[in-house]
Scaffold this motif. Structure first.
Motif, PDB file in Angstrom:
ATOM      1  N   ILE A  20      48.206  86.125  48.312  1.00 39.65           N
ATOM      2  CA  ILE A  20      48.239  87.568  48.047  1.00 39.65           C
ATOM      3  C   ILE A  20      47.641  88.293  49.251  1.00 39.65           C
ATOM      4  CG2 ILE A  20      48.080  87.429  45.517  1.00 39.65           C
ATOM      5  CD1 ILE A  20      45.040  88.086  45.862  1.00 39.65           C
ATOM      6  N   LEU A  60      36.642  80.221  40.999  1.00 39.00           N
ATOM      7  CA  LEU A  60      35.910  79.435  42.004  1.00 39.00           C
ATOM      8  C   LEU A  60      34.498  79.977  42.202  1.00 39.00           C
ATOM      9  CD1 LEU A  60      38.712  78.929  44.707  1.00 39.00           C
ATOM     10  CD2 LEU A  60      37.836  77.214  43.115  1.00 39.00           C
ATOM     11  N   CYS A  79      39.594  86.095  52.587  1.00 40.40           N
ATOM     12  CA  CYS A  79      38.847  85.528  51.465  1.00 40.40           C
ATOM     13  C   CYS A  79      38.065  84.285  51.905  1.00 40.40           C
ATOM     14  CB  CYS A  79      39.844  85.159  50.358  1.00 40.40           C
ATOM     15  SG  CYS A  79      39.105  84.288  48.977  1.00 40.40           S
ATOM     16  N   CYS A  85      41.737  88.482  42.229  1.00 38.85           N
ATOM     17  CA  CYS A  85      42.398  87.169  42.229  1.00 38.85           C
ATOM     18  C   CYS A  85      41.680  86.271  41.231  1.00 38.85           C
ATOM     19  CB  CYS A  85      42.352  86.544  43.621  1.00 38.85           C
ATOM     20  SG  CYS A  85      42.825  84.797  43.630  1.00 38.85           S
ATOM     21  N   CYS A 130      44.165  87.356  51.096  1.00 40.23           N
ATOM     22  CA  CYS A 130      43.814  85.928  51.131  1.00 40.23           C
ATOM     23  C   CYS A 130      43.160  85.548  52.462  1.00 40.23           C
ATOM     24  CB  CYS A 130      45.053  85.059  50.938  1.00 40.23           C
ATOM     25  SG  CYS A 130      45.543  84.850  49.221  1.00 40.23           S
ATOM     26  N   ARG A 186      41.929  83.143  40.677  1.00 43.69           N
ATOM     27  CA  ARG A 186      41.446  81.876  41.249  1.00 43.69           C
ATOM     28  C   ARG A 186      40.099  82.091  41.959  1.00 43.69           C
ATOM     29  NH1 ARG A 186      43.128  76.783  43.052  1.00 43.69           N
ATOM     30  NH2 ARG A 186      42.417  76.224  45.139  1.00 43.69           N
ATOM     31  N   GLN A 187      40.001  83.176  42.719  1.00 41.94           N
ATOM     32  CA  GLN A 187      38.750  83.511  43.403  1.00 41.94           C
ATOM     33  C   GLN A 187      37.626  83.702  42.373  1.00 41.94           C
ATOM     34  OE1 GLN A 187      38.895  87.368  45.275  1.00 41.94           O
ATOM     35  NE2 GLN A 187      37.457  86.781  46.874  1.00 41.94           N
ATOM     36  N   TYR A 214      37.630  81.684  50.397  1.00 44.78           N
ATOM     37  CA  TYR A 214      38.264  80.451  49.913  1.00 44.78           C
ATOM     38  C   TYR A 214      39.594  80.148  50.587  1.00 44.78           C
ATOM     39  CZ  TYR A 214      34.825  81.116  46.256  1.00 44.78           C
ATOM     40  OH  TYR A 214      33.658  81.294  45.582  1.00 44.78           O
ATOM     41  N   TYR A 215      39.919  80.904  51.604  1.00 43.38           N
ATOM     42  CA  TYR A 215      41.254  80.760  52.199  1.00 43.38           C
ATOM     43  C   TYR A 215      41.535  79.304  52.605  1.00 43.38           C
ATOM     44  CZ  TYR A 215      45.319  81.396  55.189  1.00 43.38           C
ATOM     45  OH  TYR A 215      46.560  81.287  55.732  1.00 43.38           O
ATOM     46  N   CYS A 217      41.952  77.042  49.707  1.00 42.99           N
ATOM     47  CA  CYS A 217      43.208  77.241  48.968  1.00 42.99           C
ATOM     48  C   CYS A 217      44.438  76.779  49.739  1.00 42.99           C
ATOM     49  CB  CYS A 217      43.394  78.721  48.632  1.00 42.99           C
ATOM     50  SG  CYS A 217      42.264  79.321  47.393  1.00 42.99           S
ATOM     51  N   PHE A 218      44.450  77.014  51.044  1.00 44.61           N
ATOM     52  CA  PHE A 218      45.716  76.869  51.749  1.00 44.61           C
ATOM     53  C   PHE A 218      45.726  75.885  52.905  1.00 44.61           C
ATOM     54  CE2 PHE A 218      45.938  81.138  49.820  1.00 44.61           C
ATOM     55  CZ  PHE A 218      47.021  80.906  49.003  1.00 44.61           C
ATOM     56  N   ALA A 275      46.661  78.367  43.585  1.00 51.39           N
ATOM     57  CA  ALA A 275      46.566  79.408  44.616  1.00 51.39           C
ATOM     58  C   ALA A 275      47.918  80.066  44.845  1.00 51.39           C
ATOM     59  CB  ALA A 275      46.078  78.788  45.917  1.00 51.39           C
ATOM     60  N   THR A 276      47.917  81.352  44.881  1.00 48.37           N
ATOM     61  CA  THR A 276      49.119  82.117  45.205  1.00 48.37           C
ATOM     62  C   THR A 276      48.740  83.087  46.306  1.00 48.37           C
ATOM     63  OG1 THR A 276      49.634  82.079  42.859  1.00 48.37           O
ATOM     64  CG2 THR A 276      50.926  83.588  44.205  1.00 48.37           C
TER      65      THR A 276
HETATM   66  S1  SF4 Z   1      42.458  82.612  49.288  1.00 49.14           S
HETATM   67 FE1  SF4 Z   1      43.783  83.938  48.078  1.00 49.14          FE
HETATM   68  S2  SF4 Z   1      44.424  82.637  46.341  1.00 49.14           S
HETATM   69 FE2  SF4 Z   1      42.637  81.674  47.262  1.00 49.14          FE
HETATM   70  S3  SF4 Z   1      40.924  82.447  46.107  1.00 49.14           S
HETATM   71 FE3  SF4 Z   1      41.133  83.758  47.903  1.00 49.14          FE
HETATM   72  S4  SF4 Z   1      42.380  85.464  47.235  1.00 49.14           S
HETATM   73 FE4  SF4 Z   1      42.622  83.845  45.723  1.00 49.14          FE
END
Ligand code: SF4
Length: 164
Positions: A150, A20, A156, A14, A153, A16-17, A158-159, A162-163, A147-148
């Motif tokens: 996937i 970051l 992750c 990813c 996520c 974005r990951q 950073y979840y 991101c969301f 963030a998309t």
């Molecule tokens: S949460 Fe998803 S979009 Fe965000 S950094 Fe992690 S893998 Fe990437």
């Protein structure tokens, strides 16, 4: 910051990951140079044929006379792991340690082990060089990609960032 094996892995998993992590938005363990130093130190130690070492934030990696081994719990993103392994092989080669790569995938709740082999041939070495420059340019861009959602996520680090 310098490109590391984790950054290479994230670049494929990813972007974005990758951005970051490379820009230290969430401080994970970035001390890969120290760990690569540890591998080299272990290799120099006498009488150690299959040393357990830590490179990156993966707990069990091994190196012996032939292979640098990455141990993963899943092969859900094998391509990312392959490039990460190639990155380590290249770093070691630059330090005079020539090895082949082995990726051991030990799935949860089973004792089955899948093994994937990978070698740093001339073509891959050149690709790795280009890729490293590409990643350096990418992580030096001003902002991360959007963030998309996937697969992966939710696991992750950073979840929430991101969301939520
Ligand atoms: S949460 Fe998803 S979009 Fe965000 S950094 Fe992690 S893998 Fe990437």
């Amino acid at each position: 910051m310098n490109v590391t094996g984790t950054i290479v892995n994230y670049y494929f998993h990813c972007k974005r990951q990758c951005w970051l992590f490379a820009n230290r938005i969430n401080l994970e363990d970035n001390s890969e140079d120290v760990r690569i130093g540890k591998v080299l130190h272990e290799l120099k130690s006498e009488g150690k044929k299959n040393t357990e070492v830590a490179i990156d934030n993966i707990k069990i990696d091994k190196i012996n006379d032939m292979y640098l081994t990455e141990v993963k719990k899943s092969d859900s993103d094998l391509n990312a792991v392959k490039w990460q392994t190639l990155f380590y092989l290249k770093i070691l080669k630059e330090k005079g340690v020539d090895r082949k790569g082995k990726i051991e995938v030990i799935e949860k709740r089973t004792t089955d082990k899948k093994i994937h082999y990978i070698e740093l041939d001339e073509d891959r070495e050149k690709e790795m060089e280009k890729l490293t420059i590409e990643i350096e340019n990418f992580i030096n861009t001003e902002n991360p990609p959007e963030a998309t959602l996937i697969k992966g996520c939710k696991k992750c680090a950073y979840y929430e960032y991101c969301f939520l």
